[in-house]
Write a protein that holds these residues in place. Structure first.
Motif, PDB file in Angstrom:
ATOM      1  N   GLU A   7     -15.016  10.198 -30.962  1.00 17.96           N
ATOM      2  CA  GLU A   7     -13.574  10.347 -31.083  1.00 17.96           C
ATOM      3  C   GLU A   7     -13.023   9.419 -32.166  1.00 17.96           C
ATOM      4  O   GLU A   7     -12.170   9.815 -32.966  1.00 17.96           O
ATOM      5  CB  GLU A   7     -12.899  10.041 -29.740  1.00 17.96           C
ATOM      6  CG  GLU A   7     -13.189  11.051 -28.643  1.00 17.96           C
ATOM      7  CD  GLU A   7     -12.639  12.430 -28.977  1.00 17.96           C
ATOM      8  OE1 GLU A   7     -11.608  12.504 -29.664  1.00 17.96           O
ATOM      9  OE2 GLU A   7     -13.263  13.425 -28.558  1.00 17.96           O
ATOM     10  N   LEU A   8     -13.558   8.172 -32.157  1.00 21.80           N
ATOM     11  CA  LEU A   8     -13.120   7.237 -33.187  1.00 21.80           C
ATOM     12  C   LEU A   8     -13.528   7.716 -34.577  1.00 21.80           C
ATOM     13  O   LEU A   8     -12.762   7.585 -35.540  1.00 21.80           O
ATOM     14  CB  LEU A   8     -13.708   5.846 -32.920  1.00 21.80           C
ATOM     15  CG  LEU A   8     -13.173   5.110 -31.683  1.00 21.80           C
ATOM     16  CD1 LEU A   8     -13.927   3.801 -31.473  1.00 21.80           C
ATOM     17  CD2 LEU A   8     -11.683   4.831 -31.836  1.00 21.80           C
ATOM     18  N   LYS A  11     -14.017  10.826 -35.415  1.00 24.90           N
ATOM     19  CA  LYS A  11     -13.154  11.950 -35.763  1.00 24.90           C
ATOM     20  C   LYS A  11     -11.796  11.443 -36.274  1.00 24.90           C
ATOM     21  O   LYS A  11     -11.276  11.940 -37.273  1.00 24.90           O
ATOM     22  CB  LYS A  11     -12.949  12.852 -34.545  1.00 24.90           C
ATOM     23  CG  LYS A  11     -14.167  13.678 -34.162  1.00 24.90           C
ATOM     24  CD  LYS A  11     -13.869  14.539 -32.953  1.00 24.90           C
ATOM     25  CE  LYS A  11     -15.090  15.363 -32.552  1.00 24.90           C
ATOM     26  NZ  LYS A  11     -14.814  16.186 -31.345  1.00 24.90           N
ATOM     27  N   GLN A  12     -11.272  10.433 -35.530  1.00 25.95           N
ATOM     28  CA  GLN A  12      -9.994   9.873 -35.969  1.00 25.95           C
ATOM     29  C   GLN A  12     -10.123   9.247 -37.356  1.00 25.95           C
ATOM     30  O   GLN A  12      -9.243   9.395 -38.213  1.00 25.95           O
ATOM     31  CB  GLN A  12      -9.504   8.838 -34.961  1.00 25.95           C
ATOM     32  CG  GLN A  12      -9.158   9.416 -33.600  1.00 25.95           C
ATOM     33  CD  GLN A  12      -8.780   8.342 -32.604  1.00 25.95           C
ATOM     34  OE1 GLN A  12      -8.629   7.172 -32.956  1.00 25.95           O
ATOM     35  NE2 GLN A  12      -8.608   8.739 -31.351  1.00 25.95           N
ATOM     36  N   ARG A  13     -11.249   8.561 -37.557  1.00 27.26           N
ATOM     37  CA  ARG A  13     -11.472   7.941 -38.875  1.00 27.26           C
ATOM     38  C   ARG A  13     -11.646   9.014 -39.943  1.00 27.26           C
ATOM     39  O   ARG A  13     -11.142   8.875 -41.065  1.00 27.26           O
ATOM     40  CB  ARG A  13     -12.705   7.046 -38.821  1.00 27.26           C
ATOM     41  CG  ARG A  13     -12.992   6.314 -40.126  1.00 27.26           C
ATOM     42  CD  ARG A  13     -14.153   5.352 -39.976  1.00 27.26           C
ATOM     43  NE  ARG A  13     -14.422   4.668 -41.225  1.00 27.26           N
ATOM     44  CZ  ARG A  13     -15.198   5.142 -42.182  1.00 27.26           C
ATOM     45  NH1 ARG A  13     -15.800   6.319 -42.019  1.00 27.26           N
ATOM     46  NH2 ARG A  13     -15.394   4.462 -43.307  1.00 27.26           N
ATOM     47  N   VAL A  72     -10.395  11.990 -39.849  1.00 28.88           N
ATOM     48  CA  VAL A  72      -9.070  12.568 -40.111  1.00 28.88           C
ATOM     49  C   VAL A  72      -8.267  11.641 -41.018  1.00 28.88           C
ATOM     50  O   VAL A  72      -7.600  12.081 -41.972  1.00 28.88           O
ATOM     51  CB  VAL A  72      -8.333  12.817 -38.785  1.00 28.88           C
ATOM     52  CG1 VAL A  72      -6.873  13.175 -39.047  1.00 28.88           C
ATOM     53  CG2 VAL A  72      -9.018  13.923 -37.996  1.00 28.88           C
ATOM     54  N   GLU A  73      -8.384  10.331 -40.721  1.00 30.54           N
ATOM     55  CA  GLU A  73      -7.650   9.366 -41.541  1.00 30.54           C
ATOM     56  C   GLU A  73      -8.170   9.365 -42.970  1.00 30.54           C
ATOM     57  O   GLU A  73      -7.381   9.324 -43.934  1.00 30.54           O
ATOM     58  CB  GLU A  73      -7.789   7.969 -40.920  1.00 30.54           C
ATOM     59  CG  GLU A  73      -6.941   6.891 -41.582  1.00 30.54           C
ATOM     60  CD  GLU A  73      -5.461   7.137 -41.421  1.00 30.54           C
ATOM     61  OE1 GLU A  73      -4.698   6.675 -42.288  1.00 30.54           O
ATOM     62  OE2 GLU A  73      -5.063   7.790 -40.431  1.00 30.54           O
TER      63      GLU A  73
END
Length: 451
Positions: free
Chosen positions: A228-229, A231-233, A235-236
């Motif tokens: 999840e992290l 994926k968030q990274r 996306v960022e």
């Protein structure tokens, strides 16, 4: 008395009475005021005597006649202080006699496996004055709750469960004197799956299993959180990359168009200068449209495979080279495997390919350029080849900066970049590693994953 129907009565020298009956010979002790009975198994001719068949001789001998003969005796000492002994004569396990070795004689202990649990004991009371009147008491602790009194000389215990047992024996003679108690120890071993060490092993295995399962669950949760992290990274990073592209390409293009427009408004320009500036504005507008088209194509999730990338590259490069007379050839595999690419990977591969072809067209002075893609078991290799002149990239600043940017784009997605330059022309190679996942899909490894 042995029987209520009697035939004769005689008095012995101690003034005690002997009475013949229809069911044995009875002795009455005047001092104790009690009876003791004797039967055929004590040595009588039979249990039945005859009427009138009794006589006391001058010597004190007593005679009693019965249906099978007669008995005589004199001066009998009835009472005895001798205690009998009890003996365990034989042991049978599963109907097989167990030898009593020296170890058993010393320890009085026998061990049997759990399947040998049908046990028979044979015992004897060691008193021979009146063997038929001897009695035995036994109790198998662990199987019996109470003592059992018997005249039999054996007992059987079928299907004894595993455990520790104590066989306790006592014997009594005709005078009612009991022997000292004898004890014998029987151990039926439990099967291995009922032993303490087996349960200890199971406990250890269960504990380890719980630890491993807990660890696996924790690791899965950690991996899920890490994904999840990531994926968030991702996306960022994608947002930052998109912002950078918008700023670098679209923003700079719009700024250039705005500056040219203001220049046209604020300065008195000739018709020739106006045409030139309008042409420049038209050029930058087309570049902006092209950049926007590329960004939109990269962001479309339906274009996330290598096959889509190659199709898009073929379409764009044919359109790019169409105005020129140069011989441009595309050599792509006819069968492209399913390889999933990220937005960054698709964009970098496309831009490096486009830049390499653009450099070959502008600087090589070649009359033939080839774009080739080769897919092996674990790699995919791009090659842009021209038959133009030999050149030294360090001597041309624009080309040198372009090559640095191309190499950086390939490094960012975990690939390799190198140039093969000689008198026959120049080939730019960029290669990336293929990784096959558990579900059969194929993806590229990023530089971070490779490290």
């Amino acid at each position: 008395m042995a029987n209520s129907y009697f035939y004769g009565v005689l008095e012995d020298a101690q003034h005690n009475l002997w009475i013949s009956t229809n069911g044995g010979l009875s002795y009455f002790d005047r001092n104790k005021n009690s009876f003791r009975n004797y039967y055929a198994n004590d040595g009588l001719q039979s249990n039945e005597f005859n009427t009138g068949a009794f006589y006391k001789g001058a010597s004190g001998t007593l005679y009693f006649g019965g249906i099978k003969g007669f008995n005589w005796f004199q001066n009998i000492s009835i009472n005895s202080n001798y205690k009998p002994q009890v003996a365990l004569t034989d042991i049978y396990v599963n109907d097989k006699k167990v030898p009593k070795d020296s170890s058993f004689i010393q320890t009085k202990t026998l061990h049997f496996p759990f399947k040998q649990n049908n046990i028979s004991f044979q015992f004897a009371a060691l008193d021979y004055s009146r063997p038929g009147a001897n009695k035995i008491q036994y109790k198998l602790e662990g199987a019996d709750e109470n003592w059992t009194t018997t005249y039999n000389k054996s007992v059987r215990y079928p299907q004894l469960p595993p455990g520790d047992y104590v066989l306790r024996l006592k014997a009594a003679n005709a005078d009612g004197l009991w022997s000292e108690e004898e004890k014998f120890f029987i151990v039926i071993e439990a099967p291995f799956w009922k032993r303490w060490w087996f349960f200890a092993i199971l406990l250890v295995i269960a504990t380890i299993s719980v630890i491993l399962i807990t660890r696996e669950i924790a690791q899965r949760r950690f991996r899920k959180q890490l994904q999840e992290l990531e994926k968030q990274r991702a996306v960022e990073l994608e947002r930052n990359r998109l912002s950078k592209d918008m700023h670098d390409e679209i923003g700079s293009g719009l700024t250039h168009i705005a500056l040219l427009s203001e220049l046209m408004q604020t300065q008195n320009q000739t018709e020739e200068e106006l045409k030139k500036n309008v042409g420049a504005i038209s050029f930058f507008a087309r570049k902006l449209v092209e950049s926007m088209s590329e960004i939109i194509w990269v962001l479309n999730p339906q274009n996330d495979t290598l096959e889509n990338l190659l199709a898009y590259t073929r379409e764009q490069m044919h359109a790019f080279f169409e105005p020129f007379t140069i011989d441009f050839t595309i050599d792509f595999p006819s069968d492209v495997p399913t390889i999933t690419l990220s937005n960054e990977q698709r964009r970098n591969l496309f831009l490096v390919t486009k830049e390499a072809l653009n450099n070959a067209l502008k600087h090589s002075e070649a009359d033939a350029i080839t774009l080739r893609v080769i897919i092996s078991d674990n790699q995919i290799a791009f090659a842009v080849t021209d038959n133009g002149k030999d050149f030294n990239p360090s001597q041309t600043k624009a080309v040198s900066n372009g090559l640095k940017n191309m190499k950086k784009r390939i490094d960012d997605i975990g690939g390799t970049f190198f140039i093969d330059n000689n008198e026959r022309g120049t080939t730019i190679h960029f290669t990336i590693t293929i990784h096959t996942t558990t579900n059969g899909a194929t993806t590229f490894l990023t530089s971070k994953q490779k490290n």
